[in-house]
Scaffold this motif. Structure first.
Motif, PDB file in Angstrom:
ATOM      1  N   GLU A 242      45.150   3.544 -39.593  1.00 15.82           N
ATOM      2  CA  GLU A 242      46.527   3.814 -40.005  1.00 15.82           C
ATOM      3  C   GLU A 242      47.289   4.584 -38.921  1.00 15.82           C
ATOM      4  OE1 GLU A 242      50.012   4.402 -42.229  1.00 15.82           O
ATOM      5  OE2 GLU A 242      48.345   3.045 -42.643  1.00 15.82           O
ATOM      6  N   VAL A 243      46.594   5.475 -38.230  1.00 13.36           N
ATOM      7  CA  VAL A 243      47.283   6.371 -37.287  1.00 13.36           C
ATOM      8  C   VAL A 243      46.876   6.142 -35.838  1.00 13.36           C
ATOM      9  CG1 VAL A 243      47.597   8.148 -39.041  1.00 13.36           C
ATOM     10  CG2 VAL A 243      45.508   8.149 -37.650  1.00 13.36           C
ATOM     11  N   ALA A 244      46.089   5.121 -35.564  1.00 10.85           N
ATOM     12  CA  ALA A 244      45.546   4.923 -34.214  1.00 10.85           C
ATOM     13  C   ALA A 244      46.638   4.845 -33.157  1.00 10.85           C
ATOM     14  CB  ALA A 244      44.676   3.665 -34.182  1.00 10.85           C
ATOM     15  N   ASP A 245      47.694   4.081 -33.428  1.00 12.62           N
ATOM     16  CA  ASP A 245      48.767   3.940 -32.440  1.00 12.62           C
ATOM     17  C   ASP A 245      49.447   5.285 -32.175  1.00 12.62           C
ATOM     18  OD1 ASP A 245      48.296   1.265 -32.106  1.00 12.62           O
ATOM     19  OD2 ASP A 245      49.869   0.609 -33.497  1.00 12.62           O
ATOM     20  N   ASP A 246      49.670   6.077 -33.218  1.00 13.03           N
ATOM     21  CA  ASP A 246      50.324   7.370 -33.043  1.00 13.03           C
ATOM     22  C   ASP A 246      49.431   8.340 -32.273  1.00 13.03           C
ATOM     23  OD1 ASP A 246      52.675   6.674 -34.287  1.00 13.03           O
ATOM     24  OD2 ASP A 246      52.015   7.329 -36.268  1.00 13.03           O
ATOM     25  N   LEU A 247      48.123   8.240 -32.458  1.00  9.52           N
ATOM     26  CA  LEU A 247      47.217   9.099 -31.695  1.00  9.52           C
ATOM     27  C   LEU A 247      47.223   8.710 -30.219  1.00  9.52           C
ATOM     28  CD1 LEU A 247      44.152   9.274 -34.141  1.00  9.52           C
ATOM     29  CD2 LEU A 247      45.907  11.018 -33.765  1.00  9.52           C
ATOM     30  N   ARG A 248      47.329   7.407 -29.954  1.00  9.14           N
ATOM     31  CA  ARG A 248      47.328   6.942 -28.562  1.00  9.14           C
ATOM     32  C   ARG A 248      48.595   7.364 -27.832  1.00  9.14           C
ATOM     33  NH1 ARG A 248      44.229   2.222 -30.365  1.00  9.14           N
ATOM     34  NH2 ARG A 248      46.133   1.241 -31.149  1.00  9.14           N
ATOM     35  N   ASN A 249      49.727   7.298 -28.541  1.00  8.37           N
ATOM     36  CA  ASN A 249      50.987   7.599 -27.833  1.00  8.37           C
ATOM     37  C   ASN A 249      51.448   9.046 -28.005  1.00  8.37           C
ATOM     38  OD1 ASN A 249      52.311   7.776 -30.355  1.00  8.37           O
ATOM     39  ND2 ASN A 249      52.753   5.575 -30.350  1.00  8.37           N
ATOM     40  N   GLY A 250      50.645   9.856 -28.678  1.00  2.00           N
ATOM     41  CA  GLY A 250      50.946  11.282 -28.759  1.00  2.00           C
ATOM     42  C   GLY A 250      51.864  11.705 -29.883  1.00  2.00           C
ATOM     43  N   ARG A 251      52.282  10.773 -30.746  1.00  2.00           N
ATOM     44  CA  ARG A 251      53.139  11.178 -31.874  1.00  2.00           C
ATOM     45  C   ARG A 251      52.355  12.017 -32.882  1.00  2.00           C
ATOM     46  NH1 ARG A 251      55.797   5.822 -31.383  1.00  2.00           N
ATOM     47  NH2 ARG A 251      54.180   4.986 -32.755  1.00  2.00           N
ATOM     48  N   LEU A 252      51.032  11.801 -32.926  1.00  3.80           N
ATOM     49  CA  LEU A 252      50.138  12.616 -33.754  1.00  3.80           C
ATOM     50  C   LEU A 252      48.971  13.094 -32.892  1.00  3.80           C
ATOM     51  CD1 LEU A 252      49.939  10.549 -37.079  1.00  3.80           C
ATOM     52  CD2 LEU A 252      51.175  12.701 -36.730  1.00  3.80           C
ATOM     53  N   VAL A 253      48.371  14.204 -33.316  1.00  3.81           N
ATOM     54  CA  VAL A 253      47.215  14.766 -32.621  1.00  3.81           C
ATOM     55  C   VAL A 253      46.059  14.854 -33.606  1.00  3.81           C
ATOM     56  CG1 VAL A 253      46.296  16.791 -31.415  1.00  3.81           C
ATOM     57  CG2 VAL A 253      48.697  16.106 -31.078  1.00  3.81           C
ATOM     58  N   ARG A 254      44.912  14.409 -33.175  1.00  6.16           N
ATOM     59  CA  ARG A 254      43.739  14.481 -34.053  1.00  6.16           C
ATOM     60  C   ARG A 254      43.198  15.905 -34.068  1.00  6.16           C
ATOM     61  NH1 ARG A 254      38.460  10.412 -33.957  1.00  6.16           N
ATOM     62  NH2 ARG A 254      37.344  11.428 -35.678  1.00  6.16           N
ATOM     63  N   LEU A 255      42.906  16.423 -35.274  1.00 12.11           N
ATOM     64  CA  LEU A 255      42.413  17.775 -35.459  1.00 12.11           C
ATOM     65  C   LEU A 255      40.964  17.762 -35.956  1.00 12.11           C
ATOM     66  CD1 LEU A 255      45.545  19.187 -37.348  1.00 12.11           C
ATOM     67  CD2 LEU A 255      45.168  19.079 -34.867  1.00 12.11           C
ATOM     68  N   LEU A 256      40.312  18.909 -35.848  1.00 14.56           N
ATOM     69  CA  LEU A 256      38.949  19.098 -36.380  1.00 14.56           C
ATOM     70  C   LEU A 256      37.980  18.010 -35.895  1.00 14.56           C
ATOM     71  CD1 LEU A 256      39.870  20.087 -40.064  1.00 14.56           C
ATOM     72  CD2 LEU A 256      39.174  21.621 -38.210  1.00 14.56           C
ATOM     73  N   ARG A 257      38.038  17.736 -34.592  1.00 15.69           N
ATOM     74  CA  ARG A 257      37.162  16.700 -34.035  1.00 15.69           C
ATOM     75  C   ARG A 257      35.677  17.020 -34.225  1.00 15.69           C
ATOM     76  NH1 ARG A 257      38.662  12.814 -30.481  1.00 15.69           N
ATOM     77  NH2 ARG A 257      40.893  12.570 -30.050  1.00 15.69           N
ATOM     78  N   ASP A 258      35.334  18.305 -34.277  1.00 16.30           N
ATOM     79  CA  ASP A 258      33.922  18.674 -34.440  1.00 16.30           C
ATOM     80  C   ASP A 258      33.441  18.553 -35.878  1.00 16.30           C
ATOM     81  OD1 ASP A 258      33.743  19.257 -31.736  1.00 16.30           O
ATOM     82  OD2 ASP A 258      34.293  21.381 -32.012  1.00 16.30           O
ATOM     83  N   PHE A 259      34.361  18.188 -36.775  1.00 16.48           N
ATOM     84  CA  PHE A 259      34.010  18.062 -38.197  1.00 16.48           C
ATOM     85  C   PHE A 259      34.513  16.707 -38.709  1.00 16.48           C
ATOM     86  CE2 PHE A 259      34.495  22.507 -37.150  1.00 16.48           C
ATOM     87  CZ  PHE A 259      33.353  23.090 -37.691  1.00 16.48           C
ATOM     88  N   PRO A 260      33.846  15.644 -38.320  1.00 16.93           N
ATOM     89  CA  PRO A 260      34.326  14.310 -38.723  1.00 16.93           C
ATOM     90  C   PRO A 260      34.234  14.110 -40.228  1.00 16.93           C
ATOM     91  CG  PRO A 260      32.135  14.157 -37.786  1.00 16.93           C
ATOM     92  CD  PRO A 260      32.584  15.577 -37.559  1.00 16.93           C
ATOM     93  N   ALA A 261      35.118  13.301 -40.733  1.00 14.82           N
ATOM     94  CA  ALA A 261      35.045  12.921 -42.150  1.00 14.82           C
ATOM     95  C   ALA A 261      34.022  11.801 -42.291  1.00 14.82           C
ATOM     96  CB  ALA A 261      36.407  12.453 -42.642  1.00 14.82           C
ATOM     97  N   PRO A 262      33.219  11.807 -43.350  1.00 16.87           N
ATOM     98  CA  PRO A 262      32.260  10.703 -43.527  1.00 16.87           C
ATOM     99  C   PRO A 262      33.000   9.392 -43.742  1.00 16.87           C
ATOM    100  CG  PRO A 262      32.351  12.083 -45.493  1.00 16.87           C
ATOM    101  CD  PRO A 262      33.168  12.783 -44.447  1.00 16.87           C
ATOM    102  N   GLY A 263      32.450   8.327 -43.206  1.00 10.19           N
ATOM    103  CA  GLY A 263      33.059   7.017 -43.385  1.00 10.19           C
ATOM    104  C   GLY A 263      33.004   6.564 -44.836  1.00 10.19           C
ATOM    105  N   VAL A 264      34.006   5.827 -45.218  1.00  9.32           N
ATOM    106  CA  VAL A 264      34.078   5.311 -46.594  1.00  9.32           C
ATOM    107  C   VAL A 264      33.926   3.798 -46.542  1.00  9.32           C
ATOM    108  CG1 VAL A 264      35.493   5.095 -48.663  1.00  9.32           C
ATOM    109  CG2 VAL A 264      35.601   7.189 -47.283  1.00  9.32           C
ATOM    110  N   PRO A 265      32.946   3.243 -47.257  1.00 10.03           N
ATOM    111  CA  PRO A 265      32.777   1.789 -47.219  1.00 10.03           C
ATOM    112  C   PRO A 265      33.922   1.077 -47.904  1.00 10.03           C
ATOM    113  CG  PRO A 265      31.359   2.739 -48.900  1.00 10.03           C
ATOM    114  CD  PRO A 265      31.985   3.891 -48.159  1.00 10.03           C
TER     115      PRO A 265
END
Length: 308
Positions: A242-265
């Motif tokens: 959902e947010v991949a493009d915004d993370l790539r172009n800097g409109r959003l910043v990913r937080l808490l990288r050391d605490f990933p959310a578990p994947g949801v099937p």
């Protein structure tokens, strides 16, 4: 009595002018053909033929029945032809229940499938809250989480990776959390899809743990949550695609990288394997392939982000 079969024999007897011709054509005995006509007469309580040793002619009731039977048999032939085409090729409408985020991906890719199959139609029924497939007349649906309904056939499609993100403007004003527990001191944007929507899960050194998010903005539409995060209102917990493009172009910043959310099937589900129309199977395979492609693109983007 096979009413349609008997009506078909009646029509052919009239067209050929004899019981024996129809018997040869259908590989039946002449007595069997005559018995079918007799059963029609008993069923409707009328005499259908004037019979002599040399000639066979319809009664008035027989003429009436013949006139009514032909359109019925033509309609059945039309059904056979239409459904026969569907058995051999993907034509007709497929109703697909999808999440809002998934609908945006499919909306960009479905035209490729539809261009290759002119007789196919696909209707996206969009919503983040899960409904009843039968009530909503869905042929298949994308469902997030474990599928507990034993009446549904589930084809596991992939795993949705979720991330925590905020706009640079929010981070400039409020800083960013260093651990999930610090979310309690931040403004969070909640995607409301049911009970415990404000409970966000992260993988910690002690295993997965739940943390409650709070904030003044809730929405049952992921697009609203996404846009609110981009405006700098607060922190959102969204699927990576959902947010991949915004993370790539800097409109959003990913937080808490050391605490990933578990994947949801997530899975593609449909009511039954029996008599699955070719059009539905085609759409299932197409969506499954698009999911594979999106996951590969996100994996590549993540690798590039780590090495940048």
């Amino acid at each position: 009595m096979d009413l349609l079969g008997a009506l078909g024999i009646l029509v052919r007897v009239v067209e050929t002018g004899s019981f024996s011709a129809v018997a040869r054509e259908r590989e039946l005995s002449q007595a069997a053909v005559a018995r079918q006509v007799s059963q029609l007469e008993e069923h409707f309580g009328v005499r259908l033929f004037h019979r002599t040793t040399r000639k066979l002619s319809l009664t008035d009731d027989g003429e009436m029945l013949l006139g009514l039977a032909r359109p019925v048999l033509d309609g059945v032939d039309g059904l056979e032809a239409a459904l026969g085409r569907q058995r051999g090729s993907p034509v007709g409408l497929v109703r697909v229940g999808v999440t809002v985020a998934a609908s945006r991906i499919l909306a960009q890719r479905l035209p490729i499938l539809l261009a290759d199959h002119p007789g196919l139609k696909v209707e996206l029924v969009v919503g983040d809250r899960l409904g009843d497939m039968i009530e909503e007349r869905l042929d298949l649906a994308m469902r997030v989480g474990e599928i507990k309904d034993a009446s549904l056939v589930a084809r596991r499609s992939g795993t949705a990776v979720r991330v925590v993100a905020a706009a640079p403007s929010y981070i400039e004003r409020h800083g960013e959390p260093s651990i999930p527990a610090e979310l309690a001191n931040h403004t969070c944007i909640v995607h409301d899809v049911g009970p415990n929507s404000d409970v966000w899960t992260f993988v910690t050194p002690d295993g997965p743990k739940d943390f409650r998010a709070s904030g003044g903005f809730l929405a049952n539409d992921v697009r609203a949550v996404h846009l609110a995060a981009r405006t700098g209102y607060g922190i959102a917990y969204l699927a990576l695609f959902e947010v991949a493009d915004d993370l790539r172009n800097g409109r959003l910043v990913r937080l808490l990288r050391d605490f990933p959310a578990p994947g949801v099937p997530f899975s593609l589900v449909y009511p039954s394997r029996r008599h699955l129309a070719p059009r539905t199977r085609l759409v299932i395979d197409f969506i499954w392939e698009q999911v594979r492609q999106v996951e590969a693109e996100l994996a590549t983007a993540s690798d590039e982000a780590r090495t940048a």
